[in-house]
Design a protein around this motif. Sequence first.
Motif, PDB file in Angstrom:
ATOM      1  N   ARG A  39     -38.769  -5.681   9.690  1.00  0.00           N
ATOM      2  CA  ARG A  39     -38.603  -4.230   9.810  1.00  0.00           C
ATOM      3  C   ARG A  39     -37.564  -3.900  10.869  1.00  0.00           C
ATOM      4  NH1 ARG A  39     -42.892  -1.590  11.961  1.00  0.00           N
ATOM      5  NH2 ARG A  39     -43.745  -3.536  12.801  1.00  0.00           N
ATOM      6  N   CYS A  40     -36.846  -2.783  10.654  1.00  0.00           N
ATOM      7  CA  CYS A  40     -35.844  -2.329  11.621  1.00  0.00           C
ATOM      8  C   CYS A  40     -36.326  -1.049  12.293  1.00  0.00           C
ATOM      9  CB  CYS A  40     -34.511  -2.079  10.934  1.00  0.00           C
ATOM     10  SG  CYS A  40     -33.697  -3.572  10.338  1.00  0.00           S
ATOM     11  N   THR A  41     -36.172  -1.004  13.599  1.00  0.00           N
ATOM     12  CA  THR A  41     -36.607   0.130  14.393  1.00  0.00           C
ATOM     13  C   THR A  41     -35.433   0.680  15.183  1.00  0.00           C
ATOM     14  OG1 THR A  41     -38.891  -0.654  14.573  1.00  0.00           O
ATOM     15  CG2 THR A  41     -38.130   0.875  16.267  1.00  0.00           C
ATOM     16  N   VAL A  42     -35.368   1.993  15.266  1.00  0.00           N
ATOM     17  CA  VAL A  42     -34.347   2.671  16.063  1.00  0.00           C
ATOM     18  C   VAL A  42     -34.993   3.148  17.356  1.00  0.00           C
ATOM     19  CG1 VAL A  42     -32.809   4.669  16.180  1.00  0.00           C
ATOM     20  CG2 VAL A  42     -33.038   3.387  14.041  1.00  0.00           C
ATOM     21  N   ALA A  43     -34.318   2.892  18.468  1.00  0.00           N
ATOM     22  CA  ALA A  43     -34.794   3.343  19.777  1.00  0.00           C
ATOM     23  C   ALA A  43     -33.824   4.373  20.322  1.00  0.00           C
ATOM     24  CB  ALA A  43     -34.904   2.165  20.744  1.00  0.00           C
ATOM     25  N   LYS A  44     -34.346   5.538  20.688  1.00  0.00           N
ATOM     26  CA  LYS A  44     -33.529   6.608  21.256  1.00  0.00           C
ATOM     27  C   LYS A  44     -33.990   6.891  22.674  1.00  0.00           C
ATOM     28  CE  LYS A  44     -32.440  10.296  19.180  1.00  0.00           C
ATOM     29  NZ  LYS A  44     -32.530  11.617  18.518  1.00  0.00           N
ATOM     30  N   GLY A  45     -33.034   7.254  23.529  1.00  0.00           N
ATOM     31  CA  GLY A  45     -33.387   7.610  24.889  1.00  0.00           C
ATOM     32  C   GLY A  45     -33.245   9.095  25.132  1.00  0.00           C
ATOM     33  N   THR A  51     -41.116  15.870  22.792  1.00  0.00           N
ATOM     34  CA  THR A  51     -40.813  17.078  22.015  1.00  0.00           C
ATOM     35  C   THR A  51     -40.175  16.721  20.687  1.00  0.00           C
ATOM     36  OG1 THR A  51     -40.514  18.359  24.046  1.00  0.00           O
ATOM     37  CG2 THR A  51     -39.580  19.269  22.025  1.00  0.00           C
ATOM     38  N   GLU A  52     -39.221  15.795  20.699  1.00  0.00           N
ATOM     39  CA  GLU A  52     -38.594  15.382  19.444  1.00  0.00           C
ATOM     40  C   GLU A  52     -39.612  14.722  18.527  1.00  0.00           C
ATOM     41  OE1 GLU A  52     -34.942  12.657  17.605  1.00  0.00           O
ATOM     42  OE2 GLU A  52     -35.097  12.964  19.763  1.00  0.00           O
ATOM     43  N   ALA A  53     -40.492  13.899  19.077  1.00  0.00           N
ATOM     44  CA  ALA A  53     -41.516  13.254  18.257  1.00  0.00           C
ATOM     45  C   ALA A  53     -42.402  14.293  17.583  1.00  0.00           C
ATOM     46  CB  ALA A  53     -42.353  12.311  19.118  1.00  0.00           C
ATOM     47  N   ALA A  54     -42.774  15.341  18.330  1.00  0.00           N
ATOM     48  CA  ALA A  54     -43.614  16.395  17.760  1.00  0.00           C
ATOM     49  C   ALA A  54     -42.882  17.128  16.643  1.00  0.00           C
ATOM     50  CB  ALA A  54     -44.028  17.375  18.859  1.00  0.00           C
ATOM     51  N   MET A  55     -41.590  17.366  16.827  1.00  0.00           N
ATOM     52  CA  MET A  55     -40.805  18.033  15.789  1.00  0.00           C
ATOM     53  C   MET A  55     -40.735  17.186  14.528  1.00  0.00           C
ATOM     54  SD  MET A  55     -37.631  19.485  18.075  1.00  0.00           S
ATOM     55  CE  MET A  55     -37.843  20.796  19.298  1.00  0.00           C
ATOM     56  N   LEU A  56     -40.477  15.895  14.689  1.00  0.00           N
ATOM     57  CA  LEU A  56     -40.400  15.008  13.537  1.00  0.00           C
ATOM     58  C   LEU A  56     -41.734  14.952  12.795  1.00  0.00           C
ATOM     59  CD1 LEU A  56     -38.330  12.120  15.142  1.00  0.00           C
ATOM     60  CD2 LEU A  56     -37.552  13.640  13.307  1.00  0.00           C
ATOM     61  N   ARG A  57     -42.806  14.903  13.526  1.00  0.00           N
ATOM     62  CA  ARG A  57     -44.128  14.867  12.883  1.00  0.00           C
ATOM     63  C   ARG A  57     -44.401  16.166  12.136  1.00  0.00           C
ATOM     64  NH1 ARG A  57     -45.841  12.084  18.110  1.00  0.00           N
ATOM     65  NH2 ARG A  57     -46.102   9.885  17.523  1.00  0.00           N
ATOM     66  N   LEU A  58     -43.944  17.289  12.689  1.00  0.00           N
ATOM     67  CA  LEU A  58     -44.124  18.563  12.001  1.00  0.00           C
ATOM     68  C   LEU A  58     -43.343  18.585  10.697  1.00  0.00           C
ATOM     69  CD1 LEU A  58     -45.124  21.461  11.789  1.00  0.00           C
ATOM     70  CD2 LEU A  58     -43.201  22.164  13.246  1.00  0.00           C
ATOM     71  N   LEU A  59     -42.091  18.142  10.733  1.00  0.00           N
ATOM     72  CA  LEU A  59     -41.305  18.096   9.499  1.00  0.00           C
ATOM     73  C   LEU A  59     -42.010  17.249   8.443  1.00  0.00           C
ATOM     74  CD1 LEU A  59     -37.606  17.680  10.730  1.00  0.00           C
ATOM     75  CD2 LEU A  59     -38.891  19.775  10.314  1.00  0.00           C
ATOM     76  N   ALA A  60     -42.496  16.084   8.857  1.00  0.00           N
ATOM     77  CA  ALA A  60     -43.179  15.202   7.916  1.00  0.00           C
ATOM     78  C   ALA A  60     -44.438  15.858   7.355  1.00  0.00           C
ATOM     79  CB  ALA A  60     -43.522  13.883   8.597  1.00  0.00           C
ATOM     80  N   GLU A  72     -43.817   6.524  21.117  1.00  0.00           N
ATOM     81  CA  GLU A  72     -43.083   7.241  22.161  1.00  0.00           C
ATOM     82  C   GLU A  72     -43.573   6.742  23.515  1.00  0.00           C
ATOM     83  OE1 GLU A  72     -44.480  11.461  22.436  1.00  0.00           O
ATOM     84  OE2 GLU A  72     -45.327  11.019  20.461  1.00  0.00           O
ATOM     85  N   HIS A  73     -42.643   6.434  24.387  1.00  0.00           N
ATOM     86  CA  HIS A  73     -42.964   5.816  25.662  1.00  0.00           C
ATOM     87  C   HIS A  73     -42.090   6.437  26.744  1.00  0.00           C
ATOM     88  CE1 HIS A  73     -45.019   2.562  23.377  1.00  0.00           C
ATOM     89  NE2 HIS A  73     -44.005   2.723  22.541  1.00  0.00           N
ATOM     90  N   GLN A  74     -42.546   7.544  27.327  1.00  0.00           N
ATOM     91  CA  GLN A  74     -41.806   8.260  28.372  1.00  0.00           C
ATOM     92  C   GLN A  74     -40.404   8.614  27.890  1.00  0.00           C
ATOM     93  OE1 GLN A  74     -42.281   5.655  31.789  1.00  0.00           O
ATOM     94  NE2 GLN A  74     -44.131   6.727  32.416  1.00  0.00           N
ATOM     95  N   ASP A  75     -39.412   7.812  28.232  1.00  0.00           N
ATOM     96  CA  ASP A  75     -38.027   8.148  27.892  1.00  0.00           C
ATOM     97  C   ASP A  75     -37.502   7.353  26.698  1.00  0.00           C
ATOM     98  OD1 ASP A  75     -38.128   5.746  29.197  1.00  0.00           O
ATOM     99  OD2 ASP A  75     -36.334   6.077  30.408  1.00  0.00           O
TER     100      ASP A  75
END
Length: 269
Positions: A39-45, A51-60, A72-75
């Motif tokens: 599996r491939c995973t993307v890591a963003k800082g 907040t971005e995680a919550a937005m993505l979950r809402l879209l889904a 999600e792990h702090q930064d």
Amino acid sequence: MTAFAQRVAELVGVGKEHLERLAGGDLSEVLLFRRPDGRCTVAKGGPGVSTEAAMLRLLASIGVPTAPVEGEHQDVLLLERVENDGVFSPKAWASIGEALRQLHEHLGEGFGWPVDYALGSVALDNRETPSWPRFWAERRLIATASVLDRPWRERVERVAAMLDDLLPAKPPAALLHGDLWTGNILVAGGRLAALIDPACYHGHAEVDLAMLTLFDTPGDSFWESYGSLEPGWEVRRSAYQLFPALVHLRLFGASYAGMVDRLLAELGT
């Protein structure tokens, strides 16, 4: 290895040789790594991970394709990589139009968002405002232009003063992607694969359409799939495009001055 890459390597337990920097990532560092199971995973800082995680979950949750959140792990935000081919065919544009209509049909009670956000170094004041023209004037245009040179500020302020006559006072408070251009739209096999990098809030649906048409040219199939627009959309579009143009002027410099100047001129300032 950057400090962010070191943090990701330690967090997921992989060696630096397994990390690959992805193209793009203008506003934050983005890395790709392959897990032992393939599996491939993307890591963003960045500071707005939760907040971005919550937005993505809402879209889904409302059925709009997006990148699944793995953690999600702090930064650090970990996302499942979404395979895409980058081919914006008529069928793909139709799929995008359908998904965007679905997004915009998800309505809020007011204009704004529960928490503030940012596009890179440009802060987004999302405090709820009962008047849509005032939200756009104060929270988006004036706030974004506040650090620019005086001639820019004064022209933007003149636009803000006319918005009560240009924009609807209380349009349906559509759920917006907030940073919609083809760099944040993934397609594969003639369909939308994912909307990524959201900067969500509730506002006039035309905001997303204006930004999409500022940087890209959706095909006829997109408009047919999205549906009809309210009369006067072409007139309002410049006022909505002015905000992302100002953001780009601040983030990327004078190469966007011509765009801002053109939009201000179209608005009569």
